[in-house]
Design a protein around this motif. Structure first.
Motif, PDB file in Angstrom:
ATOM      1  N   ASP A 131      -3.339  34.045   0.958  1.00 11.53           N
ATOM      2  CA  ASP A 131      -3.513  33.787   2.386  1.00 11.53           C
ATOM      3  C   ASP A 131      -3.740  35.071   3.188  1.00 11.53           C
ATOM      4  O   ASP A 131      -4.368  35.035   4.244  1.00 11.53           O
ATOM      5  N   GLY A 173      -5.309  26.105  -0.875  1.00  8.38           N
ATOM      6  CA  GLY A 173      -4.866  27.448  -0.443  1.00  8.38           C
ATOM      7  C   GLY A 173      -4.029  28.135  -1.507  1.00  8.38           C
ATOM      8  O   GLY A 173      -4.293  29.279  -1.905  1.00  8.38           O
ATOM      9  N   GLY A 174      -3.009  27.427  -1.984  1.00  3.27           N
ATOM     10  CA  GLY A 174      -2.130  27.997  -3.008  1.00  3.27           C
ATOM     11  C   GLY A 174      -2.904  28.211  -4.305  1.00  3.27           C
ATOM     12  O   GLY A 174      -2.744  29.226  -4.982  1.00  3.27           O
ATOM     13  N   GLY A 219       1.204  33.455  -4.359  1.00  2.00           N
ATOM     14  CA  GLY A 219       0.241  34.446  -4.864  1.00  2.00           C
ATOM     15  C   GLY A 219       0.930  35.655  -5.489  1.00  2.00           C
ATOM     16  O   GLY A 219       0.560  36.098  -6.579  1.00  2.00           O
ATOM     17  N   ARG A 255       7.683  22.922  -2.890  1.00  2.32           N
ATOM     18  CA  ARG A 255       7.349  24.348  -2.861  1.00  2.32           C
ATOM     19  C   ARG A 255       8.535  25.237  -3.293  1.00  2.32           C
ATOM     20  O   ARG A 255       8.347  26.217  -4.010  1.00  2.32           O
ATOM     21  N   TRP A 258       0.400  20.194  -3.654  1.00  2.97           N
ATOM     22  CA  TRP A 258      -0.284  19.761  -4.880  1.00  2.97           C
ATOM     23  C   TRP A 258      -0.821  20.986  -5.588  1.00  2.97           C
ATOM     24  O   TRP A 258      -1.427  21.853  -4.957  1.00  2.97           O
ATOM     25  N   PHE A 263       7.944  44.901   4.229  1.00  3.74           N
ATOM     26  CA  PHE A 263       6.929  45.951   4.381  1.00  3.74           C
ATOM     27  C   PHE A 263       6.754  46.291   5.864  1.00  3.74           C
ATOM     28  O   PHE A 263       6.713  45.389   6.700  1.00  3.74           O
ATOM     29  N   GLU A 309       9.825  41.639  -1.370  1.00  2.00           N
ATOM     30  CA  GLU A 309       9.802  40.428  -0.531  1.00  2.00           C
ATOM     31  C   GLU A 309      10.762  40.611   0.642  1.00  2.00           C
ATOM     32  O   GLU A 309      11.874  41.086   0.465  1.00  2.00           O
TER      33      GLU A 309
HETATM   34  C1  LIG Z   1       0.697  22.077   5.682  1.00  2.00           C
HETATM   35  C2  LIG Z   1       0.225  22.836   4.476  1.00  2.00           C
HETATM   36  C3  LIG Z   1      -0.009  22.159   3.272  1.00  2.00           C
HETATM   37  C4  LIG Z   1      -0.492  22.835   2.150  1.00  2.00           C
HETATM   38  N1  LIG Z   1      -0.739  22.158   1.001  1.00  2.00           N
HETATM   39  C5  LIG Z   1      -1.233  22.816  -0.076  1.00  2.00           C
HETATM   40  C6  LIG Z   1      -1.496  22.129  -1.310  1.00  2.00           C
HETATM   41  O1  LIG Z   1      -1.265  20.924  -1.439  1.00  2.00           O
HETATM   42  N2  LIG Z   1      -1.996  22.839  -2.352  1.00  2.00           N
HETATM   43  C7  LIG Z   1      -2.264  24.176  -2.270  1.00  2.00           C
HETATM   44  O2  LIG Z   1      -2.723  24.767  -3.254  1.00  2.00           O
HETATM   45  N3  LIG Z   1      -2.028  24.853  -1.114  1.00  2.00           N
HETATM   46  C8  LIG Z   1      -1.525  24.216  -0.027  1.00  2.00           C
HETATM   47  N4  LIG Z   1      -1.263  24.900   1.128  1.00  2.00           N
HETATM   48  C9  LIG Z   1      -1.604  26.336   1.208  1.00  2.00           C
HETATM   49  C10 LIG Z   1      -0.548  27.210   0.560  1.00  2.00           C
HETATM   50  O3  LIG Z   1       0.715  26.936   1.084  1.00  2.00           O
HETATM   51  C11 LIG Z   1      -0.876  28.682   0.800  1.00  2.00           C
HETATM   52  O4  LIG Z   1      -2.233  28.898   0.601  1.00  2.00           O
HETATM   53  C12 LIG Z   1      -0.067  29.554  -0.152  1.00  2.00           C
HETATM   54  O5  LIG Z   1       1.297  29.453   0.149  1.00  2.00           O
HETATM   55  C13 LIG Z   1      -0.533  30.989  -0.065  1.00  2.00           C
HETATM   56  O6  LIG Z   1       0.250  31.771  -0.921  1.00  2.00           O
HETATM   57  P1  LIG Z   1       0.490  33.306  -0.578  1.00  2.00           P
HETATM   58  O7  LIG Z   1       1.354  33.818  -1.666  1.00  2.00           O
HETATM   59  O8  LIG Z   1      -0.796  33.976  -0.288  1.00  2.00           O
HETATM   60  O9  LIG Z   1       1.289  33.292   0.809  1.00  2.00           O
HETATM   61  P2  LIG Z   1       2.726  32.691   1.108  1.00  2.00           P
HETATM   62  O10 LIG Z   1       3.055  31.571   0.203  1.00  2.00           O
HETATM   63  O11 LIG Z   1       2.780  32.496   2.583  1.00  2.00           O
HETATM   64  O12 LIG Z   1       3.731  33.877   0.724  1.00  2.00           O
HETATM   65  C14 LIG Z   1       3.805  35.085   1.460  1.00  2.00           C
HETATM   66  C15 LIG Z   1       5.122  35.766   1.106  1.00  2.00           C
HETATM   67  O13 LIG Z   1       5.137  37.070   1.676  1.00  2.00           O
HETATM   68  C16 LIG Z   1       6.367  37.302   2.294  1.00  2.00           C
HETATM   69  N5  LIG Z   1       6.168  38.296   3.349  1.00  2.00           N
HETATM   70  C17 LIG Z   1       5.560  38.119   4.550  1.00  2.00           C
HETATM   71  N6  LIG Z   1       5.572  39.261   5.248  1.00  2.00           N
HETATM   72  C18 LIG Z   1       6.191  40.178   4.469  1.00  2.00           C
HETATM   73  C19 LIG Z   1       6.515  41.551   4.660  1.00  2.00           C
HETATM   74  N7  LIG Z   1       6.207  42.204   5.790  1.00  2.00           N
HETATM   75  N8  LIG Z   1       7.152  42.218   3.665  1.00  2.00           N
HETATM   76  C20 LIG Z   1       7.485  41.568   2.495  1.00  2.00           C
HETATM   77  N9  LIG Z   1       7.225  40.262   2.286  1.00  2.00           N
HETATM   78  C21 LIG Z   1       6.579  39.587   3.254  1.00  2.00           C
HETATM   79  C22 LIG Z   1       6.780  35.930   2.815  1.00  2.00           C
HETATM   80  O14 LIG Z   1       8.172  35.870   3.079  1.00  2.00           O
HETATM   81  C23 LIG Z   1       6.338  35.028   1.666  1.00  2.00           C
HETATM   82  O15 LIG Z   1       7.329  34.932   0.690  1.00  2.00           O
HETATM   83  C24 LIG Z   1      -0.756  24.242   2.253  1.00  2.00           C
HETATM   84  C25 LIG Z   1      -0.498  24.913   3.443  1.00  2.00           C
HETATM   85  C26 LIG Z   1      -0.020  24.225   4.553  1.00  2.00           C
HETATM   86  C27 LIG Z   1       0.238  24.996   5.830  1.00  2.00           C
END
Ligand SMILES: Cc1cc2nc3c(=O)[nH]c(=O)nc-3n(C[C@H](O)[C@H](O)[C@H](O)COP(=O)(O)OP(=O)(O)OC[C@H]3O[C@@H](n4cnc5c(N)ncnc54)[C@H](O)[C@@H]3O)c2cc1C
Length: 376
Positions: free
Chosen positions: A282, A294-295, A10, A101, A42, A123, A29
């Motif tokens: 997320d 989710g992604g 995201g 990923r 996916w 953060f 990050e």
């Molecule tokens: C088993 C599994 C399978 C999945 N399969 C799919 C799929 O096929 N397709 C799909 O679209 N989605 C899928 N998802 C969901 C997807 O992985 C998440 O929805 C997506 O990664 C969310 O993106 P995000 O950027 O919100 O969070 P994240 O990808 O979790 O990224 C959060 C980032 O913030 C950083 N961070 C955390 N805390 C701090 C802090 N305090 N300070 C600075 N940085 C910080 C972390 O290190 C990380 O880099 C799956 C999830 C799981 C668990």
């Protein structure tokens, strides 16, 4: 200036969309650098439409594998619902993409100016002051920023401060994800397959010319640990009734390429934003992975938020963003939670399978396109 916390799917997509739309930002990050670990995910056509908008579709597609057919099957790989992705290809120019990923993260990072991503910056807290927010990091440093966008994932620290009552829910299911360093037999190369058994399911798809990803989901108590020396035996015994491809994949996967996570989501919260702070991805609406969305929803957040800011650069657009996204995303969270329950039923599986095999294709496609379509 917008400060983005988190360089996951995201946060990075937000940076790319902001680059494209000339919106000023900086990204922080907590990790020291890109993550080499992880498994396959996916990217559905709704996510790929945003990748195209952000100018990274080719870079991302090059390191993934195109999935042209998605099959839901019983444990012997007899199809219950088979969905060709070719109409999606006709409509959008591409179908679903399976991708590692870590490769996705790298592909996104490559297209963002280096100086705008600050690694090793965790953060810690924010403070609201009259003219701006002060954002504090674990290393003791602080910055000032007008706006804060939290893309720091399901365990979001920003959310913990903004909405301390938010709750993570355990689904009752645990998941092992593996990446096997071999391709699939040719007949499965462009397919995504999920097989449903009793209280257990298995999914697979090829990720590249040399890698295949799989997942195994089982009803379980939370917080269980694996003994790695017997893990493969344990998994193959769970799946002994399944099509032989399943145990072949498990056996051919190096033990260090198998990860385990309990499946959780965020109990929908009343709001994703307050004042000059907004949660996305997320952090705002973590969903179970049962719809593979989710992604994709984190990616859509980046797109819609960027478009709103570009249209109204001199105002706070967070409330409007929430209004635009809330209903759609919460319905996906709900549908995904429900799908997980059906997929892992312990009893009544013959009836379930019979019902699924009679759902008209038109209905399946309609539901699919309601998820894949971006609405401006
Ligand atoms: C088993 C599994 C399978 C999945 N399969 C799919 C799929 O096929 N397709 C799909 O679209 N989605 C899928 N998802 C969901 C997807 O992985 C998440 O929805 C997506 O990664 C969310 O993106 P995000 O950027 O919100 O969070 P994240 O990808 O979790 O990224 C959060 C980032 O913030 C950083 N961070 C955390 N805390 C701090 C802090 N305090 N300070 C600075 N940085 C910080 C972390 O290190 C990380 O880099 C799956 C999830 C799981 C668990």
């Amino acid at each position: 200036m917008y400060t983005i916390i988190g360089a996951g799917i995201g946060g990075l997509t937000t940076a790319l969309v902001f680059e494209k739309l000339n919106i000023k930002y900086q990204l922080f990050e907590k990790a020291k650098g890109p993550n080499a670990l992880g498994a396959g995910i996916w990217l559905a056509p709704n996510a790929l439409q945003v990748m195209e908008f952000a100018g990274v579709l080719d870079t991302v597609t090059k390191v993934g594998n195109v999935v042209n057919r998605i099959t839901l099957a019983n444990q012997k790989l007899k199809p219950l619902a088979d969905s060709s992705q070719l109409p999606a290809k006709e409509k959008y120019g591409f179908s679903t993409l399976a991708i590692h990923r870590a490769k996705l993260q790298l592909a996104l990072i490559q297209s963002i100016p280096k100086e705008k991503i600050h690694w090793n910056k965790a953060f810690k807290f924010y403070k609201e002051e009259q003219d701006a927010l002060t954002i504090a990091f674990q290393d003791g440093s602080t910055i000032k920023s007008k706006y804060l966008i939290a893309a720091d994932g399901i365990d979001s620290k920003v959310r913990a401060q903004l909405f301390p009552k938010s709750q993570i829910r355990y689904s009752g299911q645990t998941c092992w994800r593996g990446v096997m360093q071999h391709p699939l037999p040719l007949e499965y190369k462009d397919r995504g397959i999920e097989m449903w058994g009793k209280g257990i399911r298995f999914g697979l798809s090829q990720l590249s010319e040399t890698e295949t990803s799989w997942f195994a989901v089982k009803n379980s108590k939370a917080f269980q640990k694996d003994d790695k020396t017997v893990l493969k035996n344990k998994l193959t015994s769970y799946f002994k009734e399944f099509h032989p491809l399943v145990n072949e994949l498990i056996n051919k996967t190096e033990i260090n390429h198998i990860l385990r996570n309990d499946i959780t989501d965020l109990k929908p919260i009343k709001s994703w934003q307050k004042g000059n702070i907004c949660l996305i991805g997320d952090a705002a609406h973590a969903t179970t992975p049962n719809m593979g969305q989710g992604g994709a929803q984190a990616i859509e957040d980046a797109y819609y938020l960027g478009k709103l800011i570009a249209k109204h650069p001199n105002k706070n657009n967070f409330e409007q963003f929430e209004k635009k996204r809330f209903k759609r995303v919460n319905s996906i969270v709900k549908q995904s939670w429900f799908t997980g329950k059906i997929a892992n039923l312990n009893t009544g599986t013959s009836i379930r399978n019979a019902i699924f095999s009679t759902i008209p294709k038109k209905m399946i496609d309609k539901n699919m396109y309601s998820v894949y379509d971006l609405k401006d």
